[in-house]
Design an enzyme around this catalytic site. Structure first.
Site, short mmCIF file in Angstrom:
data_model
loop_
_atom_site.label_atom_id
_atom_site.label_comp_id
_atom_site.label_asym_id
_atom_site.label_seq_id
_atom_site.Cartn_x
_atom_site.Cartn_y
_atom_site.Cartn_z
N HIS A 1 -14.29 22.77 -55.87
CA HIS A 1 -14.35 23.55 -57.11
C HIS A 1 -14.13 25.04 -56.86
O HIS A 1 -14.08 25.82 -57.81
CB HIS A 1 -15.67 23.30 -57.86
CG HIS A 1 -16.87 23.98 -57.32
ND1 HIS A 1 -17.87 23.33 -56.63
CD2 HIS A 1 -17.27 25.27 -57.37
CE1 HIS A 1 -18.82 24.18 -56.30
NE2 HIS A 1 -18.47 25.38 -56.74
N ASP B 1 -16.52 16.77 -53.82
CA ASP B 1 -16.36 18.22 -53.98
C ASP B 1 -16.22 18.90 -52.62
O ASP B 1 -17.14 19.55 -52.13
CB ASP B 1 -17.57 18.78 -54.74
CG ASP B 1 -17.39 20.24 -55.15
OD1 ASP B 1 -16.26 20.76 -55.01
OD2 ASP B 1 -18.37 20.85 -55.62
N SER C 1 -21.38 28.40 -53.22
CA SER C 1 -20.61 27.16 -53.21
C SER C 1 -19.72 27.08 -51.98
O SER C 1 -19.10 28.07 -51.58
CB SER C 1 -19.73 27.07 -54.46
OG SER C 1 -20.51 26.99 -55.63
#
Length: 261
Positions: free
Chosen positions: A65, A120, A213
Protein backbone atom coordinates in the site's frame (compact mmCIF):
# COMPACT_ATOMS: atom_id res chain seq x y z
CA UNK A 1 -1.27 5.50 -9.26
CA UNK A 2 -1.44 7.99 -6.45
CA UNK A 3 -0.15 7.01 -3.03
CA UNK A 4 -2.64 6.32 -0.27
CA UNK A 5 -1.30 5.92 3.26
CA UNK A 6 -3.19 3.06 4.87
CA UNK A 7 -4.38 3.03 8.45
CA UNK A 8 -7.72 2.21 9.98
CA UNK A 9 -9.93 4.45 12.05
CA UNK A 10 -11.63 1.75 14.07
CA UNK A 11 -13.86 1.64 17.10
CA UNK A 12 -15.49 -1.22 18.94
CA UNK A 13 -18.83 0.42 18.29
CA UNK A 14 -18.32 0.11 14.53
CA UNK A 15 -18.35 2.66 11.71
CA UNK A 16 -20.02 2.79 8.33
CA UNK A 17 -16.82 3.33 6.35
CA UNK A 18 -13.30 3.74 7.64
CA UNK A 19 -11.12 6.52 6.24
CA UNK A 20 -7.80 5.69 4.55
CA UNK A 21 -5.37 3.59 6.55
CA UNK A 22 -2.18 4.95 8.10
CA UNK A 23 0.65 3.78 10.43
CA UNK A 24 3.17 5.26 12.99
CA UNK A 25 4.94 4.66 16.36
CA UNK A 26 3.39 6.09 19.52
CA UNK A 27 4.47 5.28 23.07
CA UNK A 28 7.93 4.26 21.91
CA UNK A 29 11.47 5.48 22.50
CA UNK A 30 14.50 6.63 20.53
CA UNK A 31 16.19 3.58 19.03
CA UNK A 32 19.82 3.13 19.98
CA UNK A 33 22.06 4.45 17.20
CA UNK A 34 22.62 1.88 14.43
CA UNK A 35 20.64 -0.75 16.36
CA UNK A 36 18.27 -1.23 13.40
CA UNK A 37 20.72 -1.25 10.45
CA UNK A 38 18.14 -2.88 8.15
CA UNK A 39 15.69 0.00 8.61
CA UNK A 40 14.92 1.89 5.40
CA UNK A 41 13.19 5.24 4.88
CA UNK A 42 11.06 5.23 1.70
CA UNK A 43 10.38 8.55 -0.04
CA UNK A 44 8.05 9.82 -2.74
CA UNK A 45 9.29 13.05 -4.36
CA UNK A 46 11.47 13.97 -1.35
CA UNK A 47 8.65 13.23 1.13
CA UNK A 48 9.02 10.41 3.63
CA UNK A 49 6.03 8.10 3.20
CA UNK A 50 6.90 4.66 4.59
CA UNK A 51 9.43 2.41 6.21
CA UNK A 52 11.13 -0.60 4.71
CA UNK A 53 13.58 -3.40 5.38
CA UNK A 54 16.86 -4.17 3.60
CA UNK A 55 16.85 -7.87 2.63
CA UNK A 56 19.80 -7.90 0.25
CA UNK A 57 22.17 -5.23 -1.07
CA UNK A 58 19.83 -4.62 -4.02
CA UNK A 59 16.46 -5.29 -2.41
CA UNK A 60 14.16 -3.51 0.04
CA UNK A 61 10.90 -4.96 1.34
CA UNK A 62 8.00 -2.64 2.20
CA UNK A 63 4.18 -2.63 2.14
CA UNK A 64 2.24 -2.84 -1.12
CA UNK A 65 0.00 0.00 0.00
CA UNK A 66 3.10 2.25 -0.09
CA UNK A 67 2.99 2.03 -3.90
CA UNK A 68 3.80 5.20 -5.87
CA UNK A 69 5.13 5.82 -9.37
CA UNK A 70 8.68 6.74 -8.31
CA UNK A 71 10.64 6.03 -5.15
CA UNK A 72 13.91 6.85 -3.52
CA UNK A 73 15.22 5.39 -0.29
CA UNK A 74 17.65 6.27 2.46
CA UNK A 75 19.64 3.62 4.30
CA UNK A 76 21.75 3.96 7.44
CA UNK A 77 19.76 6.84 8.89
CA UNK A 78 19.11 7.38 12.57
CA UNK A 79 17.75 10.92 12.23
CA UNK A 80 15.16 11.74 9.60
CA UNK A 81 15.82 15.47 9.25
CA UNK A 82 19.61 15.63 9.58
CA UNK A 83 22.48 14.80 7.27
CA UNK A 84 24.51 11.86 8.55
CA UNK A 85 27.81 10.40 7.32
CA UNK A 86 26.34 6.91 7.69
CA UNK A 87 23.38 7.59 5.38
CA UNK A 88 23.19 6.16 1.85
CA UNK A 89 20.79 7.42 -0.81
CA UNK A 90 19.48 5.09 -3.51
CA UNK A 91 16.96 5.35 -6.32
CA UNK A 92 14.57 2.50 -7.04
CA UNK A 93 14.77 0.97 -10.51
CA UNK A 94 11.57 -1.10 -10.23
CA UNK A 95 8.88 -2.04 -7.74
CA UNK A 96 7.21 -5.44 -7.40
CA UNK A 97 3.93 -5.34 -5.45
CA UNK A 98 2.64 -8.77 -4.51
CA UNK A 99 0.25 -9.84 -7.29
CA UNK A 100 -2.34 -10.89 -4.71
CA UNK A 101 -2.68 -7.41 -3.21
CA UNK A 102 -5.81 -5.55 -4.32
CA UNK A 103 -4.26 -2.38 -5.76
CA UNK A 104 -7.68 -0.91 -6.54
CA UNK A 105 -8.09 -0.25 -2.81
CA UNK A 106 -5.50 2.52 -3.14
CA UNK A 107 -7.85 4.58 -5.31
CA UNK A 108 -10.63 4.68 -2.72
CA UNK A 109 -11.33 7.74 -0.60
CA UNK A 110 -12.91 5.55 2.06
CA UNK A 111 -12.13 1.97 2.99
CA UNK A 112 -15.32 -0.14 3.09
CA UNK A 113 -15.97 -2.60 5.92
CA UNK A 114 -14.68 -6.05 5.05
CA UNK A 115 -11.96 -4.75 2.70
CA UNK A 116 -9.20 -7.31 2.28
CA UNK A 117 -5.63 -6.04 2.68
CA UNK A 118 -4.03 -9.48 2.49
CA UNK A 119 -0.67 -9.78 0.69
CA UNK A 120 0.37 -6.26 1.71
CA UNK A 121 4.02 -6.43 0.71
CA UNK A 122 6.19 -5.11 -2.11
CA UNK A 123 9.81 -5.47 -3.17
CA UNK A 124 11.87 -2.49 -4.35
CA UNK A 125 14.92 -3.14 -6.52
CA UNK A 126 17.62 -0.55 -5.89
CA UNK A 127 19.41 1.10 -8.80
CA UNK A 128 22.74 0.61 -7.02
CA UNK A 129 23.64 -1.95 -4.33
CA UNK A 130 23.82 -0.75 -0.75
CA UNK A 131 27.26 -0.58 0.85
CA UNK A 132 27.32 -2.82 3.92
CA UNK A 133 28.55 -0.92 6.99
CA UNK A 134 27.89 -0.81 10.73
CA UNK A 135 24.84 1.34 9.96
CA UNK A 136 23.58 -0.59 6.91
CA UNK A 137 23.04 -4.35 7.11
CA UNK A 138 20.44 -6.68 5.62
CA UNK A 139 18.21 -8.89 7.75
CA UNK A 140 17.21 -12.44 6.89
CA UNK A 141 13.71 -13.79 6.35
CA UNK A 142 12.15 -15.98 9.05
CA UNK A 143 12.51 -19.76 8.99
CA UNK A 144 9.87 -20.44 11.64
CA UNK A 145 7.06 -18.55 13.32
CA UNK A 146 7.46 -16.90 16.70
CA UNK A 147 5.31 -18.08 19.60
CA UNK A 148 2.27 -16.11 20.69
CA UNK A 149 3.18 -13.81 23.54
CA UNK A 150 6.65 -13.17 22.14
CA UNK A 151 8.08 -9.69 22.63
CA UNK A 152 8.33 -7.89 19.30
CA UNK A 153 9.99 -4.64 18.24
CA UNK A 154 8.50 -2.30 15.64
CA UNK A 155 10.39 0.74 14.38
CA UNK A 156 9.91 3.75 12.13
CA UNK A 157 9.70 7.51 11.71
CA UNK A 158 5.92 7.62 11.84
CA UNK A 159 3.95 10.05 13.97
CA UNK A 160 4.66 10.02 17.70
CA UNK A 161 1.24 11.46 18.57
CA UNK A 162 -1.99 9.42 18.32
CA UNK A 163 -4.13 11.79 16.25
CA UNK A 164 -1.89 14.61 14.97
CA UNK A 165 0.78 14.29 12.25
CA UNK A 166 4.05 14.78 14.13
CA UNK A 167 7.15 13.09 12.72
CA UNK A 168 10.11 12.49 15.01
CA UNK A 169 13.69 13.22 14.04
CA UNK A 170 15.02 10.13 15.82
CA UNK A 171 14.10 6.63 14.65
CA UNK A 172 11.50 5.30 17.08
CA UNK A 173 11.28 1.80 18.55
CA UNK A 174 8.36 0.27 20.45
CA UNK A 175 7.97 -3.11 22.17
CA UNK A 176 4.73 -4.97 21.42
CA UNK A 177 3.31 -8.42 22.13
CA UNK A 178 2.54 -10.99 19.44
CA UNK A 179 -1.17 -11.68 19.97
CA UNK A 180 -3.66 -14.31 18.80
CA UNK A 181 -5.14 -13.39 15.43
CA UNK A 182 -8.61 -13.41 17.04
CA UNK A 183 -7.67 -10.20 18.86
CA UNK A 184 -7.50 -8.46 15.49
CA UNK A 185 -10.53 -10.28 14.03
CA UNK A 186 -12.69 -9.09 16.92
CA UNK A 187 -11.52 -5.47 16.79
CA UNK A 188 -11.00 -4.60 13.11
CA UNK A 189 -13.71 -3.99 10.52
CA UNK A 190 -11.54 -5.07 7.59
CA UNK A 191 -10.98 -8.71 6.71
CA UNK A 192 -8.32 -10.42 8.83
CA UNK A 193 -6.66 -13.49 7.29
CA UNK A 194 -4.01 -16.09 8.09
CA UNK A 195 -1.37 -14.18 6.12
CA UNK A 196 -1.44 -11.46 8.79
CA UNK A 197 0.06 -11.13 12.25
CA UNK A 198 -1.60 -9.35 15.16
CA UNK A 199 0.59 -7.39 17.60
CA UNK A 200 0.21 -4.61 20.14
CA UNK A 201 -0.65 -3.89 23.75
CA UNK A 202 -4.30 -4.50 24.61
CA UNK A 203 -4.04 -1.89 27.37
CA UNK A 204 -3.23 0.70 24.70
CA UNK A 205 -0.76 3.58 24.64
CA UNK A 206 1.79 1.89 22.37
CA UNK A 207 1.47 1.07 18.68
CA UNK A 208 2.63 1.83 15.16
CA UNK A 209 1.15 4.91 13.47
CA UNK A 210 1.18 7.10 10.32
CA UNK A 211 4.45 6.79 8.40
CA UNK A 212 5.52 3.40 9.83
CA UNK A 213 3.89 1.28 7.11
CA UNK A 214 6.32 -1.17 5.53
CA UNK A 215 8.68 -1.15 8.49
CA UNK A 216 9.84 -4.24 10.40
CA UNK A 217 8.23 -6.26 13.17
CA UNK A 218 11.02 -8.23 14.84
CA UNK A 219 10.02 -10.92 17.34
CA UNK A 220 12.63 -12.68 19.47
CA UNK A 221 15.32 -11.10 17.24
CA UNK A 222 13.75 -12.52 14.04
CA UNK A 223 12.06 -10.49 11.29
CA UNK A 224 8.49 -11.79 11.26
CA UNK A 225 6.32 -9.03 9.85
CA UNK A 226 5.92 -5.85 7.83
CA UNK A 227 3.74 -3.08 9.25
CA UNK A 228 0.37 -2.96 7.49
CA UNK A 229 -2.61 -1.47 9.35
CA UNK A 230 -3.71 -0.25 12.76
CA UNK A 231 -6.19 1.95 14.62
CA UNK A 232 -6.72 5.68 14.78
CA UNK A 233 -6.15 7.05 17.31
CA UNK A 234 -2.91 5.13 17.36
CA UNK A 235 -2.41 3.10 20.52
CA UNK A 236 -6.15 2.82 21.11
CA UNK A 237 -6.86 0.35 23.95
CA UNK A 238 -8.17 -3.01 22.81
CA UNK A 239 -7.20 -2.54 19.14
CA UNK A 240 -3.88 -4.11 18.07
CA UNK A 241 -2.20 -3.50 14.72
CA UNK A 242 -1.84 -5.92 11.82
CA UNK A 243 1.32 -6.95 10.01
CA UNK A 244 2.05 -9.00 6.91
CA UNK A 245 3.14 -12.47 8.07
CA UNK A 246 6.40 -12.89 6.15
CA UNK A 247 6.88 -16.61 6.65
CA UNK A 248 3.85 -17.08 4.40
CA UNK A 249 5.66 -15.23 1.60
CA UNK A 250 9.22 -16.58 1.74
CA UNK A 251 8.94 -18.35 -1.61
CA UNK A 252 7.45 -15.35 -3.44
CA UNK A 253 10.06 -12.99 -1.99
CA UNK A 254 13.01 -15.23 -2.86
CA UNK A 255 11.69 -16.11 -6.32
CA UNK A 256 11.00 -12.46 -7.19
CA UNK A 257 14.48 -11.36 -6.15
CA UNK A 258 16.14 -14.24 -8.02
CA UNK A 259 14.21 -13.73 -11.26
CA UNK A 260 14.69 -9.95 -11.31
CA UNK A 261 18.25 -9.46 -10.07
Amino acid sequence: MRFLILFLALSLGGIDAAPPLQSRVVGGFNCEKNSQPWQVAVYDNKEHICGGVLLERNWVLTAAHCYVDQYEVWLGKNKLFQEEPSAQHRLVSKSFPHPGFNMSLLTLKEIPPGADFSNDLMLLRLSKPADITDAVKPITLPTKESKLGSTCLASGWGSITPTKWQKPDDLQCVFLKLLPIKNCIENHNVKVTDVMLCAGEMSGGKNICKGDSGGPLICDSVLQGITSTGPIPCGKPGVPAMYTNLIKFNSWIKDTMTKNS
